[in-house]
Design an enzyme around this catalytic site. Structure first.
Site, PDB file in Angstrom:
ATOM      1  N   ASP A  61     -22.145  42.946 -16.921  1.00 51.97           N
ATOM      2  CA  ASP A  61     -23.355  43.108 -17.732  1.00 51.97           C
ATOM      3  C   ASP A  61     -24.561  42.830 -16.838  1.00 51.97           C
ATOM      4  O   ASP A  61     -24.767  41.703 -16.378  1.00 51.97           O
ATOM      5  CB  ASP A  61     -23.317  42.120 -18.904  1.00 51.97           C
ATOM      6  N   ASN A  88     -29.940  52.708 -12.399  1.00 48.82           N
ATOM      7  CA  ASN A  88     -29.976  53.669 -13.508  1.00 48.82           C
ATOM      8  C   ASN A  88     -29.673  53.026 -14.858  1.00 48.82           C
ATOM      9  O   ASN A  88     -30.134  53.533 -15.882  1.00 48.82           O
ATOM     10  CB  ASN A  88     -28.950  54.775 -13.185  1.00 48.82           C
ATOM     11  N   TYR A 153     -39.459  49.682 -24.481  1.00 46.67           N
ATOM     12  CA  TYR A 153     -38.950  50.625 -23.473  1.00 46.67           C
ATOM     13  C   TYR A 153     -40.092  51.107 -22.574  1.00 46.67           C
ATOM     14  O   TYR A 153     -39.976  51.116 -21.352  1.00 46.67           O
ATOM     15  CB  TYR A 153     -38.292  51.800 -24.196  1.00 46.67           C
ATOM     16  N   LYS A 157     -40.537  50.462 -18.540  1.00 48.89           N
ATOM     17  CA  LYS A 157     -40.530  51.542 -17.548  1.00 48.89           C
ATOM     18  C   LYS A 157     -41.838  51.560 -16.763  1.00 48.89           C
ATOM     19  O   LYS A 157     -41.838  51.856 -15.564  1.00 48.89           O
ATOM     20  CB  LYS A 157     -40.260  52.890 -18.230  1.00 48.89           C
TER      21      LYS A 157
HETATM   22  N1  LIG Z   1     -31.652  60.034 -21.878  1.00 51.26           N
HETATM   23  C1  LIG Z   1     -32.958  60.184 -21.702  1.00 51.26           C
HETATM   24  O1  LIG Z   1     -33.624  60.946 -22.439  1.00 51.26           O
HETATM   25  C2  LIG Z   1     -33.656  59.471 -20.574  1.00 51.26           C
HETATM   26  C3  LIG Z   1     -34.941  59.916 -20.217  1.00 51.26           C
HETATM   27  C4  LIG Z   1     -35.603  59.286 -19.176  1.00 51.26           C
HETATM   28  C5  LIG Z   1     -35.020  58.216 -18.519  1.00 51.26           C
HETATM   29  N2  LIG Z   1     -33.789  57.791 -18.894  1.00 51.26           N
HETATM   30  C6  LIG Z   1     -33.226  56.635 -18.188  1.00 51.26           C
HETATM   31  O2  LIG Z   1     -32.068  57.013 -17.503  1.00 51.26           O
HETATM   32  C7  LIG Z   1     -31.163  55.914 -17.395  1.00 51.26           C
HETATM   33  C8  LIG Z   1     -29.791  56.337 -17.886  1.00 51.26           C
HETATM   34  O3  LIG Z   1     -29.934  56.786 -19.216  1.00 51.26           O
HETATM   35  P1  LIG Z   1     -28.798  57.632 -19.979  1.00 51.26           P
HETATM   36  O4  LIG Z   1     -29.524  58.502 -20.921  1.00 51.26           O
HETATM   37  O5  LIG Z   1     -27.831  58.191 -19.009  1.00 51.26           O
HETATM   38  O6  LIG Z   1     -28.147  56.426 -20.825  1.00 51.26           O
HETATM   39  P2  LIG Z   1     -26.668  56.263 -21.462  1.00 51.26           P
HETATM   40  O7  LIG Z   1     -26.073  57.591 -21.656  1.00 51.26           O
HETATM   41  O8  LIG Z   1     -26.838  55.376 -22.623  1.00 51.26           O
HETATM   42  O9  LIG Z   1     -25.891  55.473 -20.286  1.00 51.26           O
HETATM   43  C9  LIG Z   1     -26.365  54.202 -19.935  1.00 51.26           C
HETATM   44  C10 LIG Z   1     -25.469  53.568 -18.904  1.00 51.26           C
HETATM   45  O10 LIG Z   1     -26.000  52.242 -18.644  1.00 51.26           O
HETATM   46  C11 LIG Z   1     -24.973  51.274 -18.881  1.00 51.26           C
HETATM   47  N3  LIG Z   1     -25.531  50.038 -19.425  1.00 51.26           N
HETATM   48  C12 LIG Z   1     -26.205  49.889 -20.589  1.00 51.26           C
HETATM   49  N4  LIG Z   1     -26.458  48.588 -20.810  1.00 51.26           N
HETATM   50  C13 LIG Z   1     -25.930  47.914 -19.758  1.00 51.26           C
HETATM   51  C14 LIG Z   1     -25.850  46.538 -19.416  1.00 51.26           C
HETATM   52  N5  LIG Z   1     -26.352  45.583 -20.204  1.00 51.26           N
HETATM   53  N6  LIG Z   1     -25.239  46.195 -18.257  1.00 51.26           N
HETATM   54  C15 LIG Z   1     -24.718  47.149 -17.447  1.00 51.26           C
HETATM   55  N7  LIG Z   1     -24.751  48.465 -17.718  1.00 51.26           N
HETATM   56  C16 LIG Z   1     -25.350  48.825 -18.868  1.00 51.26           C
HETATM   57  C17 LIG Z   1     -24.040  51.952 -19.877  1.00 51.26           C
HETATM   58  O11 LIG Z   1     -22.711  51.449 -19.816  1.00 51.26           O
HETATM   59  P3  LIG Z   1     -22.158  50.240 -20.741  1.00 51.26           P
HETATM   60  O12 LIG Z   1     -22.706  50.413 -22.120  1.00 51.26           O
HETATM   61  O13 LIG Z   1     -20.691  50.429 -20.630  1.00 51.26           O
HETATM   62  O14 LIG Z   1     -22.619  48.976 -20.085  1.00 51.26           O
HETATM   63  C18 LIG Z   1     -24.052  53.405 -19.381  1.00 51.26           C
HETATM   64  O15 LIG Z   1     -23.138  53.570 -18.326  1.00 51.26           O
HETATM   65  C19 LIG Z   1     -31.788  54.781 -18.223  1.00 51.26           C
HETATM   66  O16 LIG Z   1     -32.454  53.873 -17.381  1.00 51.26           O
HETATM   67  C20 LIG Z   1     -32.782  55.520 -19.102  1.00 51.26           C
HETATM   68  O17 LIG Z   1     -33.865  54.697 -19.481  1.00 51.26           O
HETATM   69  C21 LIG Z   1     -33.078  58.395 -19.902  1.00 51.26           C
END
Ligand SMILES: NC(=O)c1ccc[n+]([C@@H]2O[C@H](COP(=O)([O-])OP(=O)(O)OC[C@H]3O[C@@H](n4cnc5c(N)ncnc54)[C@H](OP(=O)(O)O)[C@@H]3O)[C@@H](O)[C@H]2O)c1
Length: 255
Positions: A61, A88, A153, A157
Site C-alpha cells: 500500500d 502512476n 484530487y 495533482k
Molecule cells: N483514468 C483517468 O481518467 C485519468 C486521467 C488522468 C490521470 N489519471 C491518473 O493516472 C493514474 C492511473 O489511473 P488509472 O485510471 O489507471 O487508475 P486505476 O485503473 O484505478 O488503477 C490504479 C492503480 O493504482 C493502484 N493503487 C490504488 N491505490 C493504491 C494504494 N493505496 N497503494 C498502491 N497502489 C494503489 C491500483 O491497484 P490496487 O487497488 O490493487 O492497489 C491500480 O493498480 C492515477 O494517478 C490517475 O490519477 C487517470
C-alpha cells in the site's frame, strides 16, 4: 526507447494506465527489468506474465509511509540500481466539497502527492550516484485546471506538478529528469468508478456520462490507457525535464 536495458519501477501497475505501461515495456526487445507494485498481488502477477526480462512483484500500500523506501531498497538490492520510475498509482473521489472530509482529503493527498514524493526522495541518492534517472509522474489535466466535485484530487495533482517542477530543477545536473504527464479522461477502471458515483448524483446513466465526458474533451473522445502509456514511455528517451505535458485525444500526436 533507450538503447540499454533499464531497471524500471511502475507503481499502480495492476490495471488501467500502469498495466498498459507494463504491457508496452514487456514488448521492448531490450528486455528491461520491470518491478511492479500496487496492493492487489494477483493483478501484478498477471501484469508481468509473459515478460522475457526479469521482473519483481511487490504488493504494498503506497500510502504507508515506510513503503516507498522499502520498495526502492528492494529494487536496488535485487538489481544494483534503479533507472526509471513511473509514479502512476492514484485515486480520485468524486464528492461535493462539503462532503470532502479530512479523511478523504488526507487520503487523496497522501496517495497522489506524498507517496510520489517519498518514492522520488528514496530513489534520488542512487540516481545521483549513477548520474542517470528518469522519473515520470502520471498527473492529470486536473493538475493544470479545475473541475468540480474533485477538490482533493485536483489539489493533489496541482501539488504533484509542483513537486515535479522543483525536483527537475534540483536534479537536472545529475542527469535525472523529472516530468509529469497530464492526461484528460482515460478509459480505465478509475474512470468507470467515478462515473458510477456521478450517475448516482445526477440520475444519468454511465453511458450518458461517458459520452458527456468524451464530447467535452479536445478530440471528442476518451483517451485509451495505451495512448497514455505510449506518451509516458516517451519521457525515457528525452532529456527534457520539468515538463507538465497536457495529453488529450487531439494533442496526442504532438508529445
Ligand atoms: N483514468 C483517468 O481518467 C485519468 C486521467 C488522468 C490521470 N489519471 C491518473 O493516472 C493514474 C492511473 O489511473 P488509472 O485510471 O489507471 O487508475 P486505476 O485503473 O484505478 O488503477 C490504479 C492503480 O493504482 C493502484 N493503487 C490504488 N491505490 C493504491 C494504494 N493505496 N497503494 C498502491 N497502489 C494503489 C491500483 O491497484 P490496487 O487497488 O490493487 O492497489 C491500480 O493498480 C492515477 O494517478 C490517475 O490519477 C487517470
Amino acid at each position: 526507447m533507450a538503447e540499454k536495458q533499464l531497471r524500471i519501477l511502475v507503481t499502480g501497475a495492476g490495471r488501467g494506465i500502469g498495466r498498459s505501461i507494463v504491457d508496452q515495456l514487456k514488448k521492448n526487445p531490450l528486455q528491461h527489468k520491470i518491478a511492479v507494485t500496487a496492493r492487489t498481488e494477483s493483478e501484478l502477477t498477471a501484469a508481468v506474465a509473459g515478460a522475457t526480462g526479469e521482473t519483481l512483484v511487490i504488493p504494498a500500500d503506497a500510502t504507508d509511509s515506510a513503503v516507498p523506501q522499502k520498495i526502492i531498497d528492494t529494487v536496488i538490492s535485487q538489481w544494483g540500481g534503479i533507472d526509471a520510475i513511473f509514479l502512476n498509482a492514484g485515486e480520485a473521489q468524486v464528492l461535493p466539497i462539503e462532503q470532502t472530509t479530512d479523511d478523504v482529503w488526507n487520503h487523496i493527498l497522501n496517495l497522489n502527492t506524498t507517496a510520489p514524493m517519498r518514492f522520488l526522495r528514496s530513489a534520488t541518492p542512487q540516481m545521483k550516484e549513477q548520474k542517470f534517472g528518469r522519473v515520470i509522474v502520471i498527473a492529470s489535466i486536473a493538475g493544470l485546471m479545475g473541475e468540480g466535485f474533485v477538490t482533493a484530487y485536483t489539489a493533489s495533482k496541482h501539488a504533484v506538478i509542483g513537486l515535479v517542477r522543483s525536483a527537475a530543477v534540483e536534479l537536472q545536473k545529475y542527469g535525472i529528469t523529472v516530468n509529469a504527464l497530464c492526461p484528460g479522461y482515460v478509459d480505465t477502471p478509475m474512470l468507470t468508478k467515478g462515473l458510477e458515483v456521478s450517475a448516482q448524483r445526477t440520475g444519468k446513466t454511465i453511458n450518458e456520462l461517458r459520452e458527456v465526458l468524451a464530447a467535452k474533451q479536445p478530440g471528442g473522445r476518451l483517451l485509451t490507457a495505451d495512448e497514455v502509456a505510449e506518451a509516458a514511455l516517451s519521457f525515457i528517451d528525452s532529456d527534457g525535464t520539468g515538463q507538465a505535458l497536457w495529453l488529450d485525444a487531439a494533442t496526442k500526436k504532438f508529445y
